[in-house]
Motif scaffolding. Structure first.
Motif, PDB file in Angstrom:
ATOM      1  N   ILE A 166     -11.579   7.431   4.226  1.00 22.11           N
ATOM      2  CA  ILE A 166     -10.262   6.926   4.607  1.00 22.11           C
ATOM      3  C   ILE A 166      -9.802   7.692   5.840  1.00 22.11           C
ATOM      4  O   ILE A 166     -10.376   8.729   6.197  1.00 22.11           O
ATOM      5  N   GLY A 216       0.799  -1.221   0.000  1.00 21.50           N
ATOM      6  CA  GLY A 216       0.000   0.000   0.000  1.00 21.50           C
ATOM      7  C   GLY A 216       0.829   1.266   0.000  1.00 21.50           C
ATOM      8  O   GLY A 216       2.064   1.242  -0.030  1.00 21.50           O
ATOM      9  N   ASP A 227      -9.798  -2.346  11.723  1.00 23.52           N
ATOM     10  CA  ASP A 227      -9.074  -1.466  10.800  1.00 23.52           C
ATOM     11  C   ASP A 227      -9.504  -0.013  11.009  1.00 23.52           C
ATOM     12  O   ASP A 227     -10.673   0.325  10.829  1.00 23.52           O
ATOM     13  N   TRP A 276     -10.205  -8.534   5.586  1.00 23.73           N
ATOM     14  CA  TRP A 276     -10.149  -7.273   6.331  1.00 23.73           C
ATOM     15  C   TRP A 276      -9.872  -7.561   7.797  1.00 23.73           C
ATOM     16  O   TRP A 276     -10.288  -8.610   8.319  1.00 23.73           O
ATOM     17  N   ALA A 286      -8.069  -5.269   2.721  1.00 27.34           N
ATOM     18  CA  ALA A 286      -8.417  -3.906   3.136  1.00 27.34           C
ATOM     19  C   ALA A 286      -8.182  -2.928   1.992  1.00 27.34           C
ATOM     20  O   ALA A 286      -7.458  -1.935   2.154  1.00 27.34           O
ATOM     21  N   HIS A 329      -2.800  -4.962  -1.015  1.00 30.92           N
ATOM     22  CA  HIS A 329      -3.231  -4.426   0.276  1.00 30.92           C
ATOM     23  C   HIS A 329      -3.406  -2.916   0.196  1.00 30.92           C
ATOM     24  O   HIS A 329      -2.557  -2.214  -0.340  1.00 30.92           O
ATOM     25  N   SER A 330      -4.516  -2.388   0.724  1.00 31.88           N
ATOM     26  CA  SER A 330      -4.754  -0.960   0.840  1.00 31.88           C
ATOM     27  C   SER A 330      -4.704  -0.297  -0.550  1.00 31.88           C
ATOM     28  O   SER A 330      -5.454  -0.701  -1.442  1.00 31.88           O
ATOM     29  N   HIS A 343      -5.253  -2.454  10.201  1.00 31.87           N
ATOM     30  CA  HIS A 343      -5.102  -2.308   8.752  1.00 31.87           C
ATOM     31  C   HIS A 343      -4.049  -3.259   8.182  1.00 31.87           C
ATOM     32  O   HIS A 343      -4.255  -3.860   7.133  1.00 31.87           O
ATOM     33  N   CYS A 376      -1.614   1.505  12.042  1.00 33.16           N
ATOM     34  CA  CYS A 376      -2.088   0.424  11.171  1.00 33.16           C
ATOM     35  C   CYS A 376      -2.289  -0.881  11.920  1.00 33.16           C
ATOM     36  O   CYS A 376      -2.617  -1.906  11.301  1.00 33.16           O
ATOM     37  N   GLY A 413      -8.177  -0.036  -0.877  1.00 30.60           N
ATOM     38  CA  GLY A 413      -8.604   1.348  -1.016  1.00 30.60           C
ATOM     39  C   GLY A 413      -9.336   1.557  -2.332  1.00 30.60           C
ATOM     40  O   GLY A 413      -9.136   0.833  -3.298  1.00 30.60           O
ATOM     41  N   ILE A 431      -8.911   2.078   6.747  1.00 35.73           N
ATOM     42  CA  ILE A 431      -9.995   1.906   5.782  1.00 35.73           C
ATOM     43  C   ILE A 431     -10.994   0.946   6.427  1.00 35.73           C
ATOM     44  O   ILE A 431     -10.693  -0.223   6.653  1.00 35.73           O
TER      45      ILE A 431
END
Length: 307
Positions: free
Chosen positions: A133, A30, A230, A226, A125, A100-101, A258, A165, A127, A233
């Motif tokens: 966010i 991420g 978290d 997830w 998780a 991820h992310s 996260h 995180c 985005g 996000i």
């Protein structure tokens, strides 16, 4: 683990990998992250007999930045070019893709642009599927912060972001603390990416809607993972993913924030490896059926010609 450097999308990309089996699993980190975010997952995937590979996105970790990158531009997106470029440079034949992310958004976009290149898609998780966010990421999108990159970063700034995180800070691996210091020079790239994908209100609506409209073009197996706690996000975004990928598997891991992969490495690996094995079985069955159908079609065609 083995490290190497390859060329892809105009960047010198650092690659981290372990294992030598097939099929391979390609991991995408991420924003503000680095390849070692996947260390615990790489170790467990390699132990399963697969080749596990992570890499630093351009401008992060030890990979060189690319000026003027149009990260998620709907017409000419940079990140799918990077990911598929890494796949081709490493000679990977339909690897599993895991993101991820921000890397989840990258993986989803890549699966749309190159839908036949991947055996499966795992979004951790991710985005881009919801506007909301964490405040820290929205602040990173503010244009004036670019003027501060020449100033010394406050001691512990990277540590604070890393700790945000995790649900339980006592579970943060020591290597992540050391790497957050080593890769702190990636901060300017973090700001560039966040300006491109978000505003103070959240993820840019134009980008989100453009990619959501196309996400279902990927028809392969999908896993969504997830961490229940978290704070970057929200796991509530999983409702959007259920609509986009109605046949996706969803695993919510308890007592995880996260960075669910290093915080609950065994639970994450259990979910991922079970999904990969099922995707591989189904893929093998599908290929066998297609092979049988092709054989019958060829036989019929020859018989028809002979008559």
């Amino acid at each position: 683990m083995r490290t190497s450097t390859i060329a892809a999308a105009g960047s010198r990309i650092r690659v981290l990998e372990d294992g030598r089996g097939e099929p391979a699993v390609l991991f995408v980190h991420g924003v503000g992250g680095w390849a070692e975010n996947w260390s615990e997952a790489i170790e467990r995937v390699a132990a399963s007999g697969r080749r596990a590979i992570a890499f630093d996105l351009p401008g992060f970790g030890e990979s060189s930045a690319v000026g003027g990158a149009r990260y998620f531009d709907p017409r000419d997106p940079f990140y799918p070019t990077v990911v598929d470029g890494v796949r081709r440079a490493l000679g990977l034949d339909r690897p599993h893709l895991v993101g991820h992310s921000l890397g989840g958004g990258i993986a989803a976009a890549t699966s749309v642009v190159h839908p036949d290149a991947w055996r499966s898609l795992t979004l951790v998780a991710p985005g881009g599927f919801g506007a909301e966010i964490a405040l820290v990421l929205r602040i990173f999108s503010l244009p004036f912060l670019a003027l501060t990159t020449w100033l010394p970063r406050p001691a512990g700034a990277g540590r604070a972001v890393l700790e945000s995180c995790f649900h339980d800070r006592s579970r943060i691996p020591a290597h992540l603390y050391a790497e957050s210091v080593r890769y702190d020079p990636s901060y300017p790239e973090t700001l560039r990416v966040m300006r491109a994908v978000a505003t103070l209100r959240g993820v840019r609506r134009s980008l989100r809607e453009a990619w959501l409209a196309r996400a279902s073009e990927y028809a392969g197996p999908v896993l969504v993972v997830w961490g229940r706690e978290d704070g970057i996000i929200s796991a509530a975004h999983a409702a959007t993913l259920r609509r986009v990928y109605p046949h996706a598997e969803l695993r919510v891991i308890e007592r995880a924030g996260h960075l669910v992969m290093p915080e609950q490495p065994d639970a994450f690996a259990d979910a991922l490896l079970m999904f990969l094995a099922e995707a591989e079985r189904n893929d093998a069955l599908s290929r066998a059926r297609r092979g049988s159908a092709d054989a019958r079609s060829m036989t019929s065609g020859v018989a028809h010609q002979e008559r």
